[in-house]
Design a protein around this motif. Structure first.
Motif, short mmCIF file in Angstrom:
data_model
loop_
_atom_site.label_atom_id
_atom_site.label_comp_id
_atom_site.label_asym_id
_atom_site.label_seq_id
_atom_site.Cartn_x
_atom_site.Cartn_y
_atom_site.Cartn_z
N LYS A 222 0.48 -1.55 -0.40
CA LYS A 222 -0.11 -0.59 -0.08
C LYS A 222 0.65 1.09 -0.07
O LYS A 222 2.01 1.20 1.03
CB LYS A 222 -0.88 0.02 1.24
N ASP A 255 -3.87 -5.54 -3.37
CA ASP A 255 -5.69 -4.89 -2.38
C ASP A 255 -5.35 -4.12 -4.20
O ASP A 255 -4.85 -3.02 -3.55
CB ASP A 255 -5.34 -4.18 -1.23
N HIS A 258 -4.86 0.04 -2.88
CA HIS A 258 -3.60 0.53 -2.67
C HIS A 258 -2.64 0.27 -3.83
O HIS A 258 -1.52 -0.01 -3.85
CB HIS A 258 -3.14 -0.88 -2.25
N ASP A 290 -7.23 5.01 -1.23
CA ASP A 290 -7.94 3.48 -0.70
C ASP A 290 -9.00 4.02 0.13
O ASP A 290 -9.64 3.82 0.88
CB ASP A 290 -7.39 3.38 0.71
N ASP A 292 -11.75 2.43 -0.18
CA ASP A 292 -12.59 0.91 0.25
C ASP A 292 -13.90 0.81 -0.48
O ASP A 292 -15.41 0.47 0.04
CB ASP A 292 -12.73 0.85 1.47
N ASP A 326 -12.51 -6.51 0.45
CA ASP A 326 -11.74 -5.68 1.42
C ASP A 326 -12.97 -4.31 1.43
O ASP A 326 -11.73 -3.41 0.63
CB ASP A 326 -10.25 -5.89 1.86
MN MN Z 1 -6.85 -0.85 2.11
#
Ligand code: MN
Ligand code: RM4
Ligand code: MN
Length: 427
Positions: A222, A255, A258, A290, A292, A326
């Motif tokens: 990240k 991710d 990231h 990030d 999400d 996530d």
């Molecule tokens: Mn994250």
């Protein structure tokens, strides 16, 4: 638990339209040389893990607005994941985040999940917050990092926490640990890039040695946050160096949130797969950082291209990696968000499976970028939702999972049962 006959009851009036849509799409796909049955079969086998911290309302730095009915115990979280899985047919496992979830009786929890058709996927350790049980009542703090810390006693506590998570995971039947570190610096000069990296590598090697032989360790990179100047495992290059330095069963985890803006994530996926070091995925979507957000909500084309690379890595099949959602659910009901995300992943996978990969290779050989792109667009722009609904149906799940979730009144029932002021653990 969400009864299967209740789902079947909701499916019944939707069946005739679904059957006709699926058949029609099958004919369209067949004309283009694709096989709807094969795609539906592959979709029915797809599964993405749900993390135990995803069932509560997420927060931003500015506030949190819990909606009530949130699960408090790990068992209640598993109940919510079981409901999610009953609706999607594609969330067969749980990923625990320790110590947000730290079961006292792991064997009983494993059984509890098994009875609900769920297993345990990769474990997640947490050394980005102070954990009273491993940081000795505040004497040891991760404020300046964990595995990268200049003080050996802090590094030792962080390693011990990861060992603890592995031992717990063994009792749950997990086979992997994902390590995301907040380690880094917020100011130039605060730490040595090299010294911090070497200490993290040493720490990961020690954790790796504590794993059973059939376990994998995933390094998750990240670029920033919470460290705002430098992060030790900042990018896929650092992640690859760490995984290569740690050992054969150390792999990189991507991710989707990231990466620095405009990074070509699908190319990162290809590179890591080429190096034999692609281990897992955290799905979400983002506009800026990030964020999400729900997978596929901002960049669905990117998600499709990522799945295309995954199919490439698996020779036409989805490779068996650690796939996990996530996301942070700040505005939506978490279960509805998870349903939408799982649906988006299956749509992207269906589209990628519809790409005529042999013709694409041919267009690439012939240096025909227009035809190559047309082949992608034909798959991406088609409506593959009947294939995804068919896959769900085959798993005894819902043709329309959001409508079914609302119709069965799951959240209302949980509000009545758990109360309107419960707050789940997490960020
Ligand atoms: Mn994250
Ligand atoms: C991080 C990273 C990790 C997740 C934590 C909560 O940004 O995505 O995977 O465990 O957040
Ligand atoms: Mn993640």
């Amino acid at each position: 638990m969400l009864a299967s006959d209740r789902i079947a009851e909701e499916n019944a009036p939707r069946l005739p339209a679904h059957r006709s849509d699926y058949q029609q799409l099958g004919e369209v796909l067949a004309r283009g040389g694709a096989d709807a049955e094969a795609v539906a079969g592959a979709l029915a086998r797809f599964s993405v893990a749900c993390p135990s911290w995803a069932l509560g309302t997420g927060s931003t730095r500015f506030g949190r607005f819990p909606r009530g009915g949130e699960p408090v115990t790990t068992e209640q979280k598993i109940d919510d994941i079981a409901a999610l899985h009953a609706l999607t047919g594609a969330n067969r496992s749980v990923s625990l985040h320790v110590p947000w979830d730290d079961p006292e009786d792991p064997a009983a929890l494993r059984e509890y999940a098994r009875e609900r058709g769920l297993g345990f996927d990769a474990m997640n350790s947490n050394t980005f917050q102070d954990n009273p049980s491993t940081t000795e009542g505040g004497k040891i703090s991760y404020k300046f990092g964990s595995l990268c810390h200049s003080d050996a006693s802090v590094r030792k506590a962080a390693i011990e926490h990861n060992r603890y998570v592995i031992r717990l995971g063994e009792k749950l039947g997990s086979k992997a640990i994902t390590i995301w570190l907040a380690d880094g610096t917020s100011y130039p000069g605060q730490g040595s890039f090299r010294g911090q990296f070497e200490r993290v590598l040493d720490g990961l090697c020690e954790i790796y040695r504590a794993m059973p032989e059939d376990w994998r360790l995933y390094t998750e990179h990240k670029p920033y946050e919470p460290a705002f100047y430098s992060t030790v495992n900042a990018d896929w290059g650092s992640s690859l160096l760490l995984a290569q330095g740690v050992g054969e069963r150390a792999l990189c985890l991507v991710d989707l949130g990231h990466h620095l803006p405009n990074a070509n994530i699908e190319q990162v996926v290809s590179r890591l797969a080429m190096a034999g070091k692609l281990g897992g995925f955290h799905f979400n979507d983002s506009k800026y950082g990030d964020d999400d957000l729900t997978a596929g909500s901002i960049e669905p084309y990117q998600l499709f291209l990522v799945f295309l690379e995954l199919l490439d890595a698996g020779g036409g099949e989805l490779p068996r990696l650690a796939y996990m959602l996530d996301q942070s659910h700040n505005l939506k009901d978490p279960i509805e968000d998870l349903i939408q995300a799982t649906d988006a992943l299956m749509i992207a996978l269906a589209q990628a499976l519809c790409v005529k990969r042999a013709e694409l290779r041919e267009a690439q050989r012939e240096n025909d970028p227009v035809l190559a792109e047309e082949l992608l667009h034909r798959a991406f722009r088609g409506d593959v939702r009947p294939l995804v609904a068919e896959a769900r149906l085959r798993n005894g799940a819902a043709i329309d999972p959001i409508a079914t979730y609302r119709a069965v009144g799951y959240r209302e029932a949980k509000l009545a049962e758990r109360g309107d002021s419960t707050v789940a653990t997490g960020l």
